[in-house]
Design a protein around this motif. Structure first.
Motif, PDB file in Angstrom:
ATOM      1  N   SER A  24      36.626   2.056  51.369  1.00 42.66           N
ATOM      2  CA  SER A  24      38.064   2.037  51.063  1.00 42.66           C
ATOM      3  C   SER A  24      38.380   2.624  49.696  1.00 42.66           C
ATOM      4  N   THR A  25      37.605   2.223  48.690  1.00 44.41           N
ATOM      5  CA  THR A  25      37.935   2.618  47.318  1.00 44.41           C
ATOM      6  C   THR A  25      37.136   3.809  46.819  1.00 44.41           C
ATOM      7  N   GLY A  26      35.994   4.087  47.436  1.00 40.82           N
ATOM      8  CA  GLY A  26      35.137   5.172  46.985  1.00 40.82           C
ATOM      9  C   GLY A  26      34.311   4.830  45.755  1.00 40.82           C
ATOM     10  N   THR A  27      34.346   3.562  45.346  1.00 36.91           N
ATOM     11  CA  THR A  27      33.585   3.141  44.166  1.00 36.91           C
ATOM     12  C   THR A  27      32.146   2.803  44.555  1.00 36.91           C
ATOM     13  N   PRO A  28      31.211   2.983  43.616  1.00 40.24           N
ATOM     14  CA  PRO A  28      29.813   2.636  43.906  1.00 40.24           C
ATOM     15  C   PRO A  28      29.656   1.150  44.213  1.00 40.24           C
ATOM     16  N   GLU A  29      28.764   0.852  45.143  1.00 41.69           N
ATOM     17  CA  GLU A  29      28.470  -0.524  45.546  1.00 41.69           C
ATOM     18  C   GLU A  29      27.024  -0.846  45.205  1.00 41.69           C
ATOM     19  N   GLU A  30      26.754  -2.093  44.967  1.00 41.96           N
ATOM     20  CA  GLU A  30      25.390  -2.577  44.738  1.00 41.96           C
ATOM     21  C   GLU A  30      24.596  -2.457  46.042  1.00 41.96           C
ATOM     22  N   ILE A  31      23.380  -1.949  45.944  1.00 42.85           N
ATOM     23  CA  ILE A  31      22.531  -1.845  47.133  1.00 42.85           C
ATOM     24  C   ILE A  31      22.127  -3.252  47.556  1.00 42.85           C
ATOM     25  N   PRO A  32      22.425  -3.627  48.807  1.00 41.50           N
ATOM     26  CA  PRO A  32      22.091  -4.982  49.276  1.00 41.50           C
ATOM     27  C   PRO A  32      20.583  -5.228  49.307  1.00 41.50           C
ATOM     28  N   GLU A  33      20.222  -6.496  49.257  1.00 40.16           N
ATOM     29  CA  GLU A  33      18.815  -6.897  49.241  1.00 40.16           C
ATOM     30  C   GLU A  33      18.065  -6.439  50.486  1.00 40.16           C
ATOM     31  N   ASN A  34      18.711  -6.435  51.660  1.00 33.32           N
ATOM     32  CA  ASN A  34      18.000  -6.023  52.868  1.00 33.32           C
ATOM     33  C   ASN A  34      17.626  -4.536  52.831  1.00 33.32           C
ATOM     34  N   ILE A  35      18.446  -3.722  52.170  1.00 34.25           N
ATOM     35  CA  ILE A  35      18.104  -2.304  52.021  1.00 34.25           C
ATOM     36  C   ILE A  35      17.018  -2.148  50.963  1.00 34.25           C
ATOM     37  N   LYS A  36      17.137  -2.873  49.859  1.00 28.81           N
ATOM     38  CA  LYS A  36      16.084  -2.826  48.837  1.00 28.81           C
ATOM     39  C   LYS A  36      14.739  -3.259  49.425  1.00 28.81           C
ATOM     40  N   ALA A  37      14.779  -4.217  50.338  1.00 25.70           N
ATOM     41  CA  ALA A  37      13.544  -4.695  50.970  1.00 25.70           C
ATOM     42  C   ALA A  37      12.880  -3.599  51.813  1.00 25.70           C
ATOM     43  N   LEU A  38      13.663  -2.651  52.315  1.00 28.79           N
ATOM     44  CA  LEU A  38      13.098  -1.517  53.046  1.00 28.79           C
ATOM     45  C   LEU A  38      12.584  -0.438  52.092  1.00 28.79           C
ATOM     46  N   LEU A  39      13.259  -0.269  50.965  1.00 28.91           N
ATOM     47  CA  LEU A  39      12.923   0.803  50.036  1.00 28.91           C
ATOM     48  C   LEU A  39      11.729   0.480  49.137  1.00 28.91           C
ATOM     49  N   GLU A  40      11.629  -0.750  48.689  1.00 27.58           N
ATOM     50  CA  GLU A  40      10.581  -1.093  47.725  1.00 27.58           C
ATOM     51  C   GLU A  40       9.156  -0.876  48.245  1.00 27.58           C
ATOM     52  N   PRO A  41       8.851  -1.205  49.506  1.00 28.23           N
ATOM     53  CA  PRO A  41       7.477  -0.961  49.983  1.00 28.23           C
ATOM     54  C   PRO A  41       7.103   0.524  50.063  1.00 28.23           C
ATOM     55  N   ILE A  42       8.086   1.410  50.143  1.00 29.24           N
ATOM     56  CA  ILE A  42       7.787   2.846  50.224  1.00 29.24           C
ATOM     57  C   ILE A  42       8.098   3.554  48.908  1.00 29.24           C
ATOM     58  N   SER A  43       8.327   2.767  47.865  1.00 30.10           N
ATOM     59  CA  SER A  43       8.666   3.325  46.559  1.00 30.10           C
ATOM     60  C   SER A  43       7.437   3.914  45.871  1.00 30.10           C
ATOM     61  N   VAL A  44       7.621   5.071  45.245  1.00 31.25           N
ATOM     62  CA  VAL A  44       6.559   5.739  44.498  1.00 31.25           C
ATOM     63  C   VAL A  44       7.118   6.220  43.163  1.00 31.25           C
ATOM     64  N   ASP A  45       6.229   6.417  42.215  1.00 29.90           N
ATOM     65  CA  ASP A  45       6.592   7.017  40.943  1.00 29.90           C
ATOM     66  C   ASP A  45       6.295   8.509  41.057  1.00 29.90           C
ATOM     67  N   GLU A  46       7.326   9.335  40.956  1.00 34.73           N
ATOM     68  CA  GLU A  46       7.159  10.777  41.154  1.00 34.73           C
ATOM     69  C   GLU A  46       6.228  11.420  40.133  1.00 34.73           C
ATOM     70  N   CYS A  47       6.026  10.778  39.002  1.00 31.62           N
ATOM     71  CA  CYS A  47       5.112  11.318  37.977  1.00 31.62           C
ATOM     72  C   CYS A  47       3.674  11.417  38.504  1.00 31.62           C
TER      73      CYS A  47
END
Length: 134
Positions: free
Chosen positions: A105-128
């Motif tokens: 509705s507003t186009g403002t940034p939203e906090e990423i919910p915990e259920n999405i973070k739970a999917l992202l963190e196990p596949i997270s890598v440091d690009e360095c």
């Protein structure tokens, strides 16, 4: 991991097919989180994107896509896509897409919910520490 057989009319996989694979892999990753309630309030928008090709695939090659995540912060993250040929594991291409979560509705940034973070963190890598630069 998402797979697509290379059956492009030009005897190699086209740029459009790689984009299609990127979005199919993204959809497969988030299918459990993006219910009607979530989508009625939020939108995941691509903020920037880049892709590079390392070699040409051939007709009949099965292309596998591995998805990793980097740069997770409060309202955005990057997905890293590695395209390889099944069986030989030859690198075909690399993709990087940064996504932001926004209120519909507003186009403002939203906090990423915990259920999405739970999917992202196990596949997270440091690009360095990665062999390839996405």
């Amino acid at each position: 991991v998402v797979m697509l057989s290379d059956v492009d009319q030009f005897k190699h996989m086209s740029f459009a097919n790689y984009l299609k694979l990127m979005f199919l892999a993204t959809d497969a990753l988030f299918v459990s989180c993006f219910d009607a309630n979530f989508l009625s309030k939020n939108r995941l928008k691509p903020l920037n994107s880049r892709m590079q090709f390392k070699r040409q695939s051939a007709a009949g090659d099965n292309i596998l896509v591995r998805v990793n995540c980097s740069e997770i912060n409060s309202s955005c993250f990057a997905l890293l896509y590695t395209f390889v040929i099944e069986g030989t594991a030859e690198l075909v291409g690399l993709g990087r897409q940064t996504y932001g979560l926004f209120n519909q509705s507003t186009g403002t940034p939203e906090e990423i919910p915990e259920n999405i973070k739970a999917l992202l963190e196990p596949i997270s890598v440091d690009e360095c520490y990665l062999l390839y630069k996405y």
